[in-house]
Each structure stands twice: as structure tokens, then as C-alpha cells.
Design a protein around this motif. Structure first.
Motif, PDB file in Angstrom:
ATOM      1  N   LEU A 152       1.178  -1.118   0.011  1.00 56.67           N
ATOM      2  CA  LEU A 152      -0.123  -0.158   0.208  1.00 56.67           C
ATOM      3  C   LEU A 152       1.135   1.878  -0.014  1.00 56.67           C
ATOM      4  CD1 LEU A 152      -2.023  -1.250   2.458  1.00 56.67           C
ATOM      5  CD2 LEU A 152      -3.381  -1.085   0.353  1.00 56.67           C
ATOM      6  N   GLN A 153       0.385   2.471  -0.987  1.00 56.22           N
ATOM      7  CA  GLN A 153       0.679   3.460  -1.366  1.00 56.22           C
ATOM      8  C   GLN A 153       0.357   4.539  -0.262  1.00 56.22           C
ATOM      9  OE1 GLN A 153       4.807   3.320  -2.243  1.00 56.22           O
ATOM     10  NE2 GLN A 153       3.881   1.346  -1.358  1.00 56.22           N
ATOM     11  N   ASP A 154       0.740   6.176  -0.428  1.00 49.90           N
ATOM     12  CA  ASP A 154       0.072   6.987  -0.039  1.00 49.90           C
ATOM     13  C   ASP A 154      -0.400   6.767   1.608  1.00 49.90           C
ATOM     14  OD1 ASP A 154       1.743   7.879  -2.517  1.00 49.90           O
ATOM     15  OD2 ASP A 154      -0.158   7.040  -3.864  1.00 49.90           O
ATOM     16  N   ARG A 155      -2.063   7.399   0.826  1.00 53.77           N
ATOM     17  CA  ARG A 155      -3.090   6.757   2.162  1.00 53.77           C
ATOM     18  C   ARG A 155      -4.394   5.411   1.213  1.00 53.77           C
ATOM     19  NH1 ARG A 155      -2.445  11.064   5.557  1.00 53.77           N
ATOM     20  NH2 ARG A 155      -4.422  10.408   6.768  1.00 53.77           N
ATOM     21  N   LEU A 156      -4.895   5.070   2.161  1.00 56.77           N
ATOM     22  CA  LEU A 156      -5.910   4.089   1.943  1.00 56.77           C
ATOM     23  C   LEU A 156      -6.929   4.508   2.020  1.00 56.77           C
ATOM     24  CD1 LEU A 156      -6.533   1.265   1.471  1.00 56.77           C
ATOM     25  CD2 LEU A 156      -6.286   0.957   3.741  1.00 56.77           C
ATOM     26  N   TYR A 157      -8.052   4.906   1.887  1.00 55.54           N
ATOM     27  CA  TYR A 157      -9.731   5.495   1.784  1.00 55.54           C
ATOM     28  C   TYR A 157     -10.661   4.950   2.808  1.00 55.54           C
ATOM     29  CZ  TYR A 157      -6.737  10.199  -0.112  1.00 55.54           C
ATOM     30  OH  TYR A 157      -6.227  10.537  -0.895  1.00 55.54           O
ATOM     31  N   LEU A 158     -10.809   5.694   3.621  1.00 50.88           N
ATOM     32  CA  LEU A 158     -12.278   4.314   3.721  1.00 50.88           C
ATOM     33  C   LEU A 158     -13.379   4.699   3.851  1.00 50.88           C
ATOM     34  CD1 LEU A 158      -9.504   3.577   5.720  1.00 50.88           C
ATOM     35  CD2 LEU A 158     -10.521   1.513   6.176  1.00 50.88           C
ATOM     36  N   SER A 159     -14.661   4.317   3.422  1.00 48.66           N
ATOM     37  CA  SER A 159     -16.325   4.087   3.891  1.00 48.66           C
ATOM     38  C   SER A 159     -16.901   2.904   4.648  1.00 48.66           C
ATOM     39  CB  SER A 159     -16.755   3.840   2.269  1.00 48.66           C
ATOM     40  OG  SER A 159     -16.514   3.161   1.932  1.00 48.66           O
ATOM     41  N   ALA A 160     -17.312   3.117   5.147  1.00 49.81           N
ATOM     42  CA  ALA A 160     -18.299   1.953   5.986  1.00 49.81           C
ATOM     43  C   ALA A 160     -18.880   0.797   4.928  1.00 49.81           C
ATOM     44  CB  ALA A 160     -20.359   2.527   5.850  1.00 49.81           C
ATOM     45  N   GLU A 161     -18.601   0.975   3.830  1.00 52.13           N
ATOM     46  CA  GLU A 161     -18.258  -0.235   3.309  1.00 52.13           C
ATOM     47  C   GLU A 161     -17.242  -0.543   2.364  1.00 52.13           C
ATOM     48  OE1 GLU A 161     -20.325   2.061   2.073  1.00 52.13           O
ATOM     49  OE2 GLU A 161     -22.033   1.126   3.545  1.00 52.13           O
ATOM     50  N   TRP A 164     -10.306   1.933  -0.213  1.00 52.01           N
ATOM     51  CA  TRP A 164      -9.448   1.877  -1.569  1.00 52.01           C
ATOM     52  C   TRP A 164      -7.979   2.484  -1.712  1.00 52.01           C
ATOM     53  CZ3 TRP A 164     -14.270   3.489  -0.393  1.00 52.01           C
ATOM     54  CH2 TRP A 164     -15.637   2.594  -1.492  1.00 52.01           C
ATOM     55  N   GLY A 165      -7.065   1.906  -3.015  1.00 53.58           N
ATOM     56  CA  GLY A 165      -5.764   2.628  -2.044  1.00 53.58           C
ATOM     57  C   GLY A 165      -5.055   1.870  -3.440  1.00 53.58           C
ATOM     58  N   THR A 166      -4.106   2.858  -3.362  1.00 52.40           N
ATOM     59  CA  THR A 166      -2.763   2.671  -4.536  1.00 52.40           C
ATOM     60  C   THR A 166      -1.729   1.584  -3.902  1.00 52.40           C
ATOM     61  OG1 THR A 166      -2.788   5.217  -4.940  1.00 52.40           O
ATOM     62  CG2 THR A 166      -1.562   3.831  -6.102  1.00 52.40           C
ATOM     63  N   LEU A 167      -1.300   0.796  -5.131  1.00 49.78           N
ATOM     64  CA  LEU A 167      -0.004  -0.424  -4.657  1.00 49.78           C
ATOM     65  C   LEU A 167       1.110  -0.003  -5.485  1.00 49.78           C
ATOM     66  CD1 LEU A 167      -3.160  -3.475  -5.118  1.00 49.78           C
ATOM     67  CD2 LEU A 167      -1.924  -2.174  -2.751  1.00 49.78           C
ATOM     68  N   PRO A 185       0.518  -7.387  -4.689  1.00 45.68           N
ATOM     69  CA  PRO A 185      -0.529  -6.454  -5.322  1.00 45.68           C
ATOM     70  C   PRO A 185      -1.737  -7.405  -4.701  1.00 45.68           C
ATOM     71  CG  PRO A 185       1.081  -6.339  -7.427  1.00 45.68           C
ATOM     72  CD  PRO A 185       1.199  -7.678  -6.607  1.00 45.68           C
ATOM     73  N   LEU A 186      -1.988  -8.596  -4.451  1.00 46.27           N
ATOM     74  CA  LEU A 186      -3.220  -8.990  -4.318  1.00 46.27           C
ATOM     75  C   LEU A 186      -2.572  -9.135  -2.479  1.00 46.27           C
ATOM     76  CD1 LEU A 186      -5.364 -10.177  -4.349  1.00 46.27           C
ATOM     77  CD2 LEU A 186      -4.373 -12.673  -4.744  1.00 46.27           C
ATOM     78  N   ASP A 187      -1.315  -9.535  -2.737  1.00 47.24           N
ATOM     79  CA  ASP A 187      -1.178  -9.443  -0.773  1.00 47.24           C
ATOM     80  C   ASP A 187      -1.453  -7.666  -0.300  1.00 47.24           C
ATOM     81  OD1 ASP A 187      -0.125 -10.968   1.242  1.00 47.24           O
ATOM     82  OD2 ASP A 187       1.352  -9.928   1.536  1.00 47.24           O
ATOM     83  N   GLY A 188      -0.923  -6.965  -1.129  1.00 43.33           N
ATOM     84  CA  GLY A 188      -1.644  -5.009  -0.684  1.00 43.33           C
ATOM     85  C   GLY A 188      -3.389  -5.048  -0.651  1.00 43.33           C
ATOM     86  N   ALA A 189      -3.381  -5.488  -1.413  1.00 39.49           N
ATOM     87  CA  ALA A 189      -5.374  -5.575  -1.175  1.00 39.49           C
ATOM     88  C   ALA A 189      -6.019  -6.038  -0.072  1.00 39.49           C
ATOM     89  CB  ALA A 189      -6.100  -6.433  -2.926  1.00 39.49           C
ATOM     90  N   GLU A 223       5.468  -1.810 -11.377  1.00 35.05           N
ATOM     91  CA  GLU A 223       4.306  -1.377 -11.124  1.00 35.05           C
ATOM     92  C   GLU A 223       2.698  -1.291 -10.654  1.00 35.05           C
ATOM     93  OE1 GLU A 223       2.737  -2.649 -16.226  1.00 35.05           O
ATOM     94  OE2 GLU A 223       2.233  -3.191 -14.517  1.00 35.05           O
ATOM     95  N   ARG A 224       2.145   0.248 -10.683  1.00 35.31           N
ATOM     96  CA  ARG A 224       1.349   0.383 -10.031  1.00 35.31           C
ATOM     97  C   ARG A 224      -0.151   0.012  -9.979  1.00 35.31           C
ATOM     98  NH1 ARG A 224       3.531   4.612  -6.169  1.00 35.31           N
ATOM     99  NH2 ARG A 224       1.171   5.532  -6.437  1.00 35.31           N
ATOM    100  N   TYR A 225      -1.338  -0.220  -9.052  1.00 36.01           N
ATOM    101  CA  TYR A 225      -2.472  -0.432  -9.242  1.00 36.01           C
ATOM    102  C   TYR A 225      -3.435   0.109  -8.185  1.00 36.01           C
ATOM    103  CZ  TYR A 225       0.212  -4.670 -11.770  1.00 36.01           C
ATOM    104  OH  TYR A 225       0.883  -4.814 -12.599  1.00 36.01           O
ATOM    105  N   ARG A 226      -4.061   0.537  -8.637  1.00 38.81           N
ATOM    106  CA  ARG A 226      -5.136   0.830  -7.182  1.00 38.81           C
ATOM    107  C   ARG A 226      -6.117  -0.711  -6.918  1.00 38.81           C
ATOM    108  NH1 ARG A 226      -9.307   3.263  -9.838  1.00 38.81           N
ATOM    109  NH2 ARG A 226      -9.051   2.669 -11.734  1.00 38.81           N
ATOM    110  N   ALA A 227      -6.366  -0.229  -5.877  1.00 35.86           N
ATOM    111  CA  ALA A 227      -6.709  -2.102  -5.240  1.00 35.86           C
ATOM    112  C   ALA A 227      -8.289  -1.240  -4.604  1.00 35.86           C
ATOM    113  CB  ALA A 227      -6.340  -2.624  -4.232  1.00 35.86           C
ATOM    114  N   GLN A 228      -9.495  -1.940  -4.951  1.00 37.95           N
ATOM    115  CA  GLN A 228     -10.833  -2.508  -3.925  1.00 37.95           C
ATOM    116  C   GLN A 228     -10.900  -3.346  -3.051  1.00 37.95           C
ATOM    117  OE1 GLN A 228     -14.538  -3.032  -5.679  1.00 37.95           O
ATOM    118  NE2 GLN A 228     -14.585  -0.699  -5.548  1.00 37.95           N
ATOM    119  N   ALA A 229     -11.023  -3.091  -1.849  1.00 36.09           N
ATOM    120  CA  ALA A 229     -11.562  -4.020  -0.978  1.00 36.09           C
ATOM    121  C   ALA A 229     -13.171  -3.223  -0.721  1.00 36.09           C
ATOM    122  CB  ALA A 229     -10.781  -4.197  -0.035  1.00 36.09           C
ATOM    123  N   LEU A 230     -14.375  -4.423  -0.679  1.00 39.41           N
ATOM    124  CA  LEU A 230     -15.402  -4.257  -0.533  1.00 39.41           C
ATOM    125  C   LEU A 230     -16.083  -5.055   0.409  1.00 39.41           C
ATOM    126  CD1 LEU A 230     -18.082  -2.862  -1.588  1.00 39.41           C
ATOM    127  CD2 LEU A 230     -19.288  -4.102  -3.807  1.00 39.41           C
TER     128      LEU A 230
END
Length: 288
Positions: A152-161, A164-167, A185-189, A223-230
Motif C-alpha cells: 500500500l502506498q500514499d493513503r488508504l481511503y475508507l468508507s463504511a462499505e 480504496w488505495g494505491t499499490l 499487489p493482491l497481498d496489499g489488497a 508497476e502501480r495499481y489501484r485496489a478496492q476491498a468491498l
């Protein structure tokens, strides 16, 4: 068809020591799946190892301090409709007899990943209104792994559900292509899901099972990726997430559905109090 068990020797690479839990160095689940994918493809070259189901991280595989490798077995068995069931096993010697212990189990499906439909991701939450945590603090206090596994890089953003973050896919000395892509990347997600879960439960959620995983295009070291955990379901003692990884061009690279997370520390490891009281942009006292 009867089970086939093939002895393997797992090299303990230097960066594996950065993946630890409860004071022990543990083989990462993403690395275990990579081993099973290689074995399944060797035994059945026609199987698409990028489509898998019924994953289970049955028991943590501790890597002994100072060792350069560890002996294991890969069990493969033909399943229904062209599927291949695999398990990563080790032998544990007891006082009376030696028994086999399963650490990771995956069923590789017959359906090619190219035939699957890819759903677009919903938009990330607005940074101004979302709770967020600096990635450095995550790895200091919430997911205390060493540098190689700090995806995970920078900041991880969180809502109730969701989270989201950058990997960043680390590249610690390995250049050979892997059938499932870079494991980082999957480990970071999964770290993102762990952090999100710590805000709503009183244990540190650890992945133990998943329903399916689809690697549409393998991730690449560097490489860099965006991750979502829903968050899909929350019931007593466990959380269930869907994970998605997208590259910088907006292309979906892989998904995990039905990731089941539980407490594997028997209540010994608890989330810090501050993670539950964060306001927008992570505003809370450092020791609050």
C-alpha cells in the motif's frame, strides 16, 4: 483418479522474512497459490491456472529461522469437468507418527479466464469526505510487515462499505515471470481489507478462504495499481470481502470474490483503539 503427491523444496527467499504474524515468519498465501499454480500447470499443461475456486488457507506455514529452504508436497487430483484440485502439504513429526498438514488448497477451474465477464469498479470515494490512513502508519501499527510486503502506498481511503488505495508491486530481486503475476499487489489488497475490518470488529481479520479468484492479466513487478476491498457480509467472528485490482490505464487485472477473514490469533492480537475513531482525512491523535 487418485491423488498424486509430488515432493518440492520451497526456497526461503530473503524477503520472505518481511511477512510475519505473531512473531513468526509465515509463507504468504499469495506465494502458496503461486506454488500450486506452477505445480498444476506442470501436471496438466492445458489447465488455465488464472481461474481458481474454493481457496483455503488451512494452516499457517511457519518458515524456520536461518533455513534456506523447506520441504513440502504438492497434492494434485483431477476433479469434475476438467478441474484440478491442489493442496500444499508439509510433514509434521509427532511423538508416535508423522502426519500431513495442509496449508493451502485451491481448485483450478476448467473455464478459461478469457471467457469471463469483467465488471467495472465503482468510483473511489471523495478524498475530502473519506476517512483515510497514511500507508506508513498502516505498516507500523495495523499490518506490521517488513518493507518488501508494504504494498500500500500514499493513503488508504475508507468508507463504511469499502477501502480504496494505491499499490506498488515490489520487485525484490525476482525477474522471472510467474503464472499468477506479482504476488505483492493482491497481498496489499488483502491488507486494505484487514485495515477496513479492524475499524468494525475487535480482532485483526486474516484471510482464511475465498470463493474464486480470476487473474485477467497478471500483475507485473514494479508497476502501480489501484485496489478496492468491498465488504459483502459481516457476521459474528468473520468478514467477507470482494477484492479488485486495476492498473493505471483503468484495466481490471484480477479479482477475488468471497474472501473470508477471521481471527487466527485466538484473541491475542487486537486492533488499536485509534483506528475506530478516525475522522475525515485520518484526523486523530497519534496515540488516541
Amino acid at each position: 483418479m487418485a491423488d498424486t503427491r509430488t515432493p518440492i523444496r520451497i526456497p526461503i527467499l530473503p524477503w520472505y522474512s518481511d511477512h510475519h504474524f505473531g512473531g513468526r515468519v509465515i509463507l504468504a498465501g499469495v506465494e502458496a497459490m503461486q506454488l500450486l499454480a506452477v505445480a498444476a500447470h506442470a501436471a496438466h499443461p492445458g489447465v488455465d491456472v488464472r481461474t481458481m475456486a474454493d481457496g483455503r488457507f488451512a494452516k499457517l506455514l511457519e518458515l524456520p529461522a536461518g533455513a534456506s529452504s523447506i520441504d513440502a508436497l504438492v497434492e494434485t487430483e483431477d476433479g469434475e469437468n476438467g478441474t484440478i484440485r491442489t493442496r500444499l502439504l508439509t510433514r509434521v513429526r509427532g511423538k508416535v507418527m508423522t502426519r500431513l498438514v495442509s496449508h493451502c488448497e485451491v481448485r483450478f477451474a476448467a473455464t478459461s479466464v478469457a471467457a469471463l465477464h469483467m465488471n467495472p469498479l465503482p468510483p473511489a470515494p471523495a478524498a475530502e469526505s473519506s476517512v483515510s490512513i497514511d500507508a506508513a502508519r498502516i505498516y507500523e501499527e495495523l499490518v506490521p510487515f517488513g518493507p518488501s510486503f508494504r504494498s500500500l502506498q500514499d493513503r488508504l481511503y475508507l468508507s463504511a462499505e469499502a477501502a480504496w488505495g494505491t499499490l506498488q508491486a515490489a520487485a525484490p530481486g525476482a525477474s522471472a515471470a510467474q503464472p499468477l503475476g506479482s504476488p505483492f499487489p493482491l497481498d496489499g489488497a488483502m491488507h486494505a481489507a484487514c485495515v477496513h475490518g479492524q475499524r468494525i470488529v475487535d480482532f485483526v481479520p486474516f484471510p482464511v478462504e475465498f470463493t474464486s479468484r480470476h487473474v485477467f492479466r497478471p500483475t507485473v513487478a514494479g508497476e502501480r495499481y489501484r485496489a478496492q476491498a468491498l465488504l459483502k457480509q459481516w457476521r459474528e467472528g468473520e468478514l467477507i470481502y470482494d477484492l479488485s485490482l486495476v492498473d493505471e490505464a483503468g484495466h481490471l487485472r484480477e479479482t477475488v470474490s468471497g474472501l473470508l477473514m477471521r481471527d487466527v490469533s485466538q484473541g491475542l492480537i487486537k486492533p488499536p483503539a485509534w483506528v475506530k475513531t478516525l475522522g475525515p482525512r485520518g484526523q486523530t491523535a497519534r496515540n488516541g
